[in-house]
Design a protein around this motif. Structure first.
Motif, short mmCIF file in Angstrom:
data_model
loop_
_atom_site.label_atom_id
_atom_site.label_comp_id
_atom_site.label_asym_id
_atom_site.label_seq_id
_atom_site.Cartn_x
_atom_site.Cartn_y
_atom_site.Cartn_z
N UNK A 288 -39.03 57.45 -13.74
CA UNK A 288 -39.94 58.57 -13.97
C UNK A 288 -39.77 59.63 -12.87
N UNK A 289 -40.20 60.87 -13.15
CA UNK A 289 -40.19 61.88 -12.09
C UNK A 289 -41.09 61.46 -10.93
N UNK A 290 -40.67 61.71 -9.72
CA UNK A 290 -41.46 61.30 -8.56
C UNK A 290 -42.78 62.06 -8.46
N UNK A 291 -42.85 63.24 -9.12
CA UNK A 291 -44.08 64.04 -9.08
C UNK A 291 -44.99 63.77 -10.27
N UNK A 292 -44.58 62.93 -11.20
CA UNK A 292 -45.41 62.62 -12.36
C UNK A 292 -46.55 61.69 -11.97
N UNK A 293 -47.66 61.79 -12.67
CA UNK A 293 -48.78 60.88 -12.47
C UNK A 293 -48.59 59.66 -13.37
N UNK A 294 -48.74 58.48 -12.82
CA UNK A 294 -48.59 57.24 -13.58
C UNK A 294 -49.94 56.54 -13.60
N UNK A 295 -50.44 56.33 -14.80
CA UNK A 295 -51.78 55.75 -15.00
C UNK A 295 -51.64 54.42 -15.73
N UNK A 296 -52.25 53.40 -15.15
CA UNK A 296 -52.25 52.07 -15.80
C UNK A 296 -53.68 51.74 -16.22
N UNK A 297 -53.84 51.33 -17.48
CA UNK A 297 -55.14 50.92 -17.98
C UNK A 297 -54.96 49.68 -18.85
N UNK A 298 -55.82 48.71 -18.68
CA UNK A 298 -55.75 47.49 -19.48
C UNK A 298 -56.43 47.74 -20.82
N UNK A 299 -55.78 48.54 -21.65
CA UNK A 299 -56.37 48.96 -22.92
C UNK A 299 -56.62 47.77 -23.84
N UNK A 300 -55.67 46.83 -23.88
CA UNK A 300 -55.85 45.67 -24.74
C UNK A 300 -57.01 44.81 -24.26
N UNK A 301 -57.08 44.57 -22.96
CA UNK A 301 -58.17 43.75 -22.42
C UNK A 301 -59.52 44.38 -22.65
N UNK A 302 -59.63 45.70 -22.42
CA UNK A 302 -60.90 46.39 -22.64
C UNK A 302 -61.27 46.35 -24.11
N UNK A 303 -60.28 46.58 -24.98
CA UNK A 303 -60.56 46.56 -26.42
C UNK A 303 -61.08 45.20 -26.87
N UNK A 304 -60.51 44.13 -26.33
CA UNK A 304 -60.98 42.79 -26.70
C UNK A 304 -62.42 42.57 -26.23
N UNK A 305 -62.72 43.01 -25.03
CA UNK A 305 -64.06 42.84 -24.49
C UNK A 305 -65.10 43.60 -25.31
N UNK A 306 -64.72 44.78 -25.78
CA UNK A 306 -65.67 45.65 -26.48
C UNK A 306 -65.57 45.51 -28.00
N UNK A 307 -64.72 44.60 -28.48
CA UNK A 307 -64.54 44.41 -29.92
C UNK A 307 -64.10 45.71 -30.60
#
Length: 347
Positions: A139-158
């Motif tokens: 990736x570009x060194x100036x790009x922002x990289x965001x990690x989110x546990x979307x699957x885990x959150x979705x399971x918790x919230x149904x």
């Protein structure tokens, strides 16, 4: 498709609740959702574009591309936005995105997933906290990289990962009106699935709050070059006629991206090697072998080759002893527990 208010709507409804402007008025703002069918990327793009046009006063277009069998196959969903006084006169796929949203971490292995990302762009990908994939160094060194546990959150919230990602995108692109997107998400499901509205709202809010920005990930200078999704074939490079260069029903097939958060895990101490799991497995991913300890079992279940497991969990449902258990898939777990059916494929 171009998103616009209905011409038959009352005049008052044509006025957006909130007017916003793009960060760079002379450019489009473009988002590319990279996913597999069934995770909701198409719906996410539709909700985002609808919110931008109907509720924020922007011009927008949304369209998706996927194979004939949508669920489990590669899908890309595109959202192109422009200020309200600038028409959108292109329907070309987005090859230089401002934001790339990756619904399944396994897609990061393909360089085309984040190809064309702008130097100051944003990559949002789905994964729990842990090791950062080595592929992200491209990736570009100036790009922002965001990690989110979307699957885990979705399971918790149904809910589903698309609701989580919409919240995260609104948080990392603060010029987007968060309430407008949330209202559009709720409206999308209020008619056919009203029971999902509350859980989707919780998932959206969690996605907007429970993400992490990773530092020092990319190493590339400037924008990434766009890559062709498919090879350019000419008279010298085209494959021989009658051959399938990427067969989907041989030992080269890989169903890793078909799993959406769960995987079966074998507890050998509980297994009675009855073979019921093998009878119901649609993909023949269970590895059997000769008994090596002289006990009464001639053939024993050794484990699962997760390369061919799509996570349907029929084996778990049919196991009479609970030896196969439904387990949350975390990065590296499948590689650690895999029992290969074809060892010659492992480099």
């Amino acid at each position: 498709m171009l998103i616009s208010p209905s011409p038959h709507a009352p005049a008052a409804s044509l006025q957006p609740a909130t007017r916003v402007s793009l960060p760079h008025a002379d450019e489009y703002f473009e988002v590319r959702f990279e996913s597999i069918g069934g995770l909701g990327a198409h719906a996410a793009g539709q909700v985002l574009a609808t919110a931008a046009v109907v509720r924020m006063g922007l011009n927008g277009a949304h369209f998706s591309s996927y194979g004939s069998e949508k669920k489990g196959s590669l899908i890309r969903s595109y959202v192109r936005l422009a200020d309200g006084d600038r028409p959108i006169r292109t329907s070309a796929p987005i090859d230089r995105p401002d934001v790339v949203v990756v619904f399944h971490a396994a897609l990061l292995r393909n360089a085309a997933t984040f190809s064309g990302l702008k130097a100051n762009g944003v990559l949002v990908y789905n994964a729990p906290p842990g090791v950062i994939p080595a592929e992200l160094a491209a990736l570009p060194k100036t790009a922002r990289v965001i990690r989110v546990d979307a699957t885990g959150i979705a399971m918790q919230q149904h809910s589903r990962p698309n609701a989580v990602f919409l919240g995260t995108v609104c948080a990392v692109c603060p010029w987007l009106d968060r309430q407008s997107v949330l209202d559009a998400l709720s409206e999308e499901f209020a008619g056919k699935h009203p029971e999902a509205v509350a859980s989707n709202e919780r998932a959206f809010e969690a996605g907007a709050a429970q993400f992490e920005q990773l530092a020092g990930v990319g190493t590339a200078e400037g924008d990434l070059s766009p890559l062709q999704g498919e090879a350019l074939w000419g008279y010298q490079t085209q494959p021989a006629g009658g051959l399938l260069p990427a067969p989907g029903n041989t030992i080269w097939n890989d169903l890793t991206t078909s799993r959406t958060g769960w995987m079966p895990v074998l507890d050998a101490t509980k297994c009675i090697h009855c073979g019921v799991c093998d009878l119901v497995c649609p993909d023949y991913c269970l590895a059997w072998g000769e008994s090596d300890d002289g006990d009464k079992f001639v053939r024993k279940l050794k484990g699962v080759d997760y390369r061919y497991c799509k996570g349907c969990l029929r084996c778990v449902e049919s196991c009479p002893t609970g030896a196969l258990a439904k387990t949350t898939e975390t990065p590296g777990l499948a590689d650690k527990l895999r029992v290969p059916l074809f060892p010659e494929l492992i480099a």
